[in-house]
Motif scaffolding. Structure first.
Motif, PDB file in Angstrom:
ATOM      1  N   UNK A  50       0.838  -1.203   0.000  1.00 48.69           N
ATOM      2  CA  UNK A  50       0.000   0.000   0.000  1.00 48.69           C
ATOM      3  C   UNK A  50       0.870   1.249   0.000  1.00 48.69           C
ATOM      4  N   UNK A  51       1.973   1.211   0.740  1.00 52.48           N
ATOM      5  CA  UNK A  51       2.897   2.336   0.775  1.00 52.48           C
ATOM      6  C   UNK A  51       3.530   2.607  -0.572  1.00 52.48           C
ATOM      7  N   UNK A  52       3.856   1.556  -1.289  1.00 62.40           N
ATOM      8  CA  UNK A  52       4.447   1.722  -2.618  1.00 62.40           C
ATOM      9  C   UNK A  52       3.465   2.403  -3.575  1.00 62.40           C
ATOM     10  N   UNK A  53       2.194   2.079  -3.444  1.00 65.78           N
ATOM     11  CA  UNK A  53       1.193   2.644  -4.351  1.00 65.78           C
ATOM     12  C   UNK A  53       1.057   4.155  -4.174  1.00 65.78           C
ATOM     13  N   UNK A  54       1.234   4.616  -2.949  1.00 64.13           N
ATOM     14  CA  UNK A  54       1.107   6.060  -2.694  1.00 64.13           C
ATOM     15  C   UNK A  54       2.471   6.740  -2.619  1.00 64.13           C
ATOM     16  N   UNK A  55       3.520   5.971  -2.968  1.00 59.69           N
ATOM     17  CA  UNK A  55       4.902   6.484  -2.954  1.00 59.69           C
ATOM     18  C   UNK A  55       5.271   7.053  -1.586  1.00 59.69           C
ATOM     19  N   UNK A  56       5.012   6.242  -0.550  1.00 59.96           N
ATOM     20  CA  UNK A  56       5.263   6.643   0.830  1.00 59.96           C
ATOM     21  C   UNK A  56       6.737   6.957   1.045  1.00 59.96           C
ATOM     22  N   UNK A  57       7.000   8.034   1.783  1.00 62.04           N
ATOM     23  CA  UNK A  57       8.372   8.449   2.051  1.00 62.04           C
ATOM     24  C   UNK A  57       8.415   9.252   3.337  1.00 62.04           C
ATOM     25  N   UNK A  58       9.595   9.319   3.939  1.00 63.96           N
ATOM     26  CA  UNK A  58       9.796  10.233   5.058  1.00 63.96           C
ATOM     27  C   UNK A  58       9.995  11.644   4.507  1.00 63.96           C
ATOM     28  N   UNK A  59       9.756  12.638   5.341  1.00 59.97           N
ATOM     29  CA  UNK A  59       9.839  14.040   4.918  1.00 59.97           C
ATOM     30  C   UNK A  59       8.932  14.274   3.701  1.00 59.97           C
ATOM     31  N   UNK A  60       7.728  13.714   3.787  1.00 58.85           N
ATOM     32  CA  UNK A  60       6.809  13.772   2.647  1.00 58.85           C
ATOM     33  C   UNK A  60       6.379  15.199   2.327  1.00 58.85           C
ATOM     34  N   UNK A  61       6.260  16.042   3.353  1.00 64.43           N
ATOM     35  CA  UNK A  61       5.851  17.421   3.112  1.00 64.43           C
ATOM     36  C   UNK A  61       7.106  18.279   2.940  1.00 64.43           C
ATOM     37  N   UNK A  62       7.304  18.754   1.739  1.00 61.56           N
ATOM     38  CA  UNK A  62       8.482  19.571   1.484  1.00 61.56           C
ATOM     39  C   UNK A  62       8.429  20.179   0.097  1.00 61.56           C
ATOM     40  N   UNK A  63       9.419  21.004  -0.196  1.00 60.68           N
ATOM     41  CA  UNK A  63       9.479  21.660  -1.506  1.00 60.68           C
ATOM     42  C   UNK A  63      10.929  21.980  -1.835  1.00 60.68           C
ATOM     43  N   UNK A  64      11.174  22.202  -3.121  1.00 60.44           N
ATOM     44  CA  UNK A  64      12.535  22.447  -3.593  1.00 60.44           C
ATOM     45  C   UNK A  64      12.701  23.894  -4.061  1.00 60.44           C
ATOM     46  N   UNK A  65      13.879  24.394  -3.881  1.00 59.17           N
ATOM     47  CA  UNK A  65      14.248  25.697  -4.411  1.00 59.17           C
ATOM     48  C   UNK A  65      15.757  25.686  -4.661  1.00 59.17           C
ATOM     49  N   UNK A  66      16.371  26.840  -4.839  1.00 64.82           N
ATOM     50  CA  UNK A  66      17.753  26.832  -5.323  1.00 64.82           C
ATOM     51  C   UNK A  66      18.516  28.076  -4.883  1.00 64.82           C
ATOM     52  N   UNK A  67      19.788  28.055  -5.170  1.00 70.22           N
ATOM     53  CA  UNK A  67      20.636  29.193  -4.849  1.00 70.22           C
ATOM     54  C   UNK A  67      22.082  28.880  -5.145  1.00 70.22           C
ATOM     55  N   UNK A  68      22.975  29.311  -4.261  1.00 72.19           N
ATOM     56  CA  UNK A  68      24.405  29.112  -4.507  1.00 72.19           C
ATOM     57  C   UNK A  68      25.152  29.003  -3.180  1.00 72.19           C
ATOM     58  N   UNK A  69      26.380  28.512  -3.274  1.00 72.81           N
ATOM     59  CA  UNK A  69      27.257  28.410  -2.115  1.00 72.81           C
ATOM     60  C   UNK A  69      28.550  29.155  -2.416  1.00 72.81           C
ATOM     61  N   UNK A  98       9.324  16.528   9.121  1.00 70.85           N
ATOM     62  CA  UNK A  98       9.546  15.109   9.324  1.00 70.85           C
ATOM     63  C   UNK A  98       8.253  14.317   9.164  1.00 70.85           C
ATOM     64  N   UNK A  99       8.390  13.011   8.950  1.00 68.65           N
ATOM     65  CA  UNK A  99       7.228  12.137   8.899  1.00 68.65           C
ATOM     66  C   UNK A  99       6.735  11.847   7.497  1.00 68.65           C
ATOM     67  N   UNK A 100       5.803  10.925   7.413  1.00 72.08           N
ATOM     68  CA  UNK A 100       5.290  10.447   6.125  1.00 72.08           C
ATOM     69  C   UNK A 100       3.993  11.124   5.696  1.00 72.08           C
ATOM     70  N   UNK A 101       3.480  12.037   6.515  1.00 67.46           N
ATOM     71  CA  UNK A 101       2.209  12.705   6.197  1.00 67.46           C
ATOM     72  C   UNK A 101       2.469  13.954   5.353  1.00 67.46           C
ATOM     73  N   UNK A 102       2.052  13.975   4.084  1.00 63.69           N
ATOM     74  CA  UNK A 102       2.281  15.154   3.241  1.00 63.69           C
ATOM     75  C   UNK A 102       1.430  16.352   3.620  1.00 63.69           C
ATOM     76  N   UNK A 103       0.522  16.169   4.588  1.00 61.11           N
ATOM     77  CA  UNK A 103      -0.349  17.259   5.018  1.00 61.11           C
ATOM     78  C   UNK A 103      -0.071  17.655   6.470  1.00 61.11           C
ATOM     79  N   UNK A 104       1.120  17.381   6.960  1.00 60.27           N
ATOM     80  CA  UNK A 104       1.475  17.734   8.335  1.00 60.27           C
ATOM     81  C   UNK A 104       1.344  19.239   8.561  1.00 60.27           C
ATOM     82  N   UNK A 105       1.047  19.608   9.789  1.00 55.81           N
ATOM     83  CA  UNK A 105       0.936  21.022  10.129  1.00 55.81           C
ATOM     84  C   UNK A 105       2.310  21.647  10.278  1.00 55.81           C
TER      85      UNK A 105
END
Length: 330
Positions: A50-69, A98-105
């Protein structure tokens, strides 16, 4: 099935910069698959599928962005790491909860920052958290912690009563207020690495990121007025005006400091070397690396010349565990 899994492993290694032949060899009573199941809360075949079907992962709630070092040129006076001799290096960043819930508060205290710094010939990845206190010193403790927290209040109480490292972690989290922004959080690499000095000595150290704008936390009154999804919009709006910035440091161990146990904190008096500054401004958000950031992994042992992993079992389990989790999501 085994052929298909090997094919996926090879594909994963190509995508993440790993080598099939040089991936960490791992010996423990707890298997990598069991660790991933513990994190995902999938202890049996039915829940795993069931987890595979919904692509379960840790840190499910997140987003990507960019910059430089921007490396600190003075670092070359201390360390022999050619990677940091570059003037400016592209960064892909993922901020998450953290966690597998993509809708965490977003009202919780946990904040996580992962970075890919891709230089001309080498790369350096970071997986960091805003807590310097880690909850497990070995894989058995890690497995038990992840299994018990899925049991709710009863499981947490068991950890408090039976695992001192878990108790110390929970006690610290109680004191950690939510920050107003990802940009106003400190971040820690709880695992140790080995850095090569100019004289050839090997210097154990840990990463830490200090926000240039300082740590700013929310009061309970302020927190209650915010929506449950404020962190992403806040950061992306902020960086349109000015970059979010962190100074990157290496905290160096002294002889006798515990290097291979992430639950052991070193004194604040330990020397720190300024490595450089991370600037997140969204300038590369339209590039493929950023847009496909969620499709890969951040590999903390993908390291440039002059940096090697310590023998910390938690650190050396991360990459194979990330690969296993990644394969399940394909």
């Amino acid at each position: 099935m085994r052929t298909n899994r090997l094919s996926l492993l090879i594909k994963t290694c190509l995508l993440t910069g790993l080598s099939v032949l040089t991936s960490p060899v791992f010996a423990a009573d707890i298997s990598i698959s069991e660790l991933v199941d513990a994190v995902n809360g999938t202890p049996d075949t039915a829940s795993r599928e069931a987890g595979k079907k919904v692509k379960l992962r840790n840190h499910a709630k997140g987003f990507c962005t960019s910059g430089s070092f921007i490396p600190n040129p003075k670092l070359q006076q201390s360390l022999a790491i050619p990677f940091f001799e570059q003037a400016e290096i592209p960064v892909t960043a993922r901020f998450s909860l953290g966690g597998t819930n993509p809708h965490s508060s977003d009202r919780g205290a946990g904040r996580f920052m992962s970075l890919k710094i891709d230089g001309d010939k080498e790369s350096l990845n970071f997986v960091t958290t805003n807590s310097p206190v880690f909850f497990a010193s070995n894989l058995e403790e890690f497995f038990t912690f992840q299994t018990k927290v899925k049991q709710g209040a009863e499981g947490k109480q068991w950890l408090m009563d039976n695992q001192p490292n878990a108790r110390a972690f929970f006690d610290y989290i109680k004191t950690l207020p939510p920050s107003v922004s990802f940009a106003n959080s400190r971040y820690f690499g709880v695992n140790s690495f080995l850095f090569t000095a100019n004289n050839g000595d090997i210097m154990p150290g840990r990463w830490s990121f200090e926000p240039v704008d300082g740590v700013i936390n929310l009061s309970q009154t302020q927190l209650e007025k915010l929506p449950t999804d404020f962190l992403k919009a806040e950061l992306l709006t902020r960086i349109k005006q000015q970059p979010a910035a962190w100074d990157l440091y290496i905290q160096l161990a002294l002889p006798g400091d515990e290097v291979n146990d992430p639950t052991v904190l070193w004194p604040d008096t330990r020397q720190r070397l300024l490595v450089g500054q991370v600037l997140i401004d969204g300038s590369r958000d339209n590039e493929t690396a950023t847009m496909q950031c969620d499709k890969g992994i951040f590999n903390p042992v993908l390291l440039p010349k002059g940096i090697t992993p310590s023998a910390d079992p938690i650190l050396n389990a991360r990459t194979p565990a990330y690969i296993d989790s990644f394969i399940r999501r394909l």
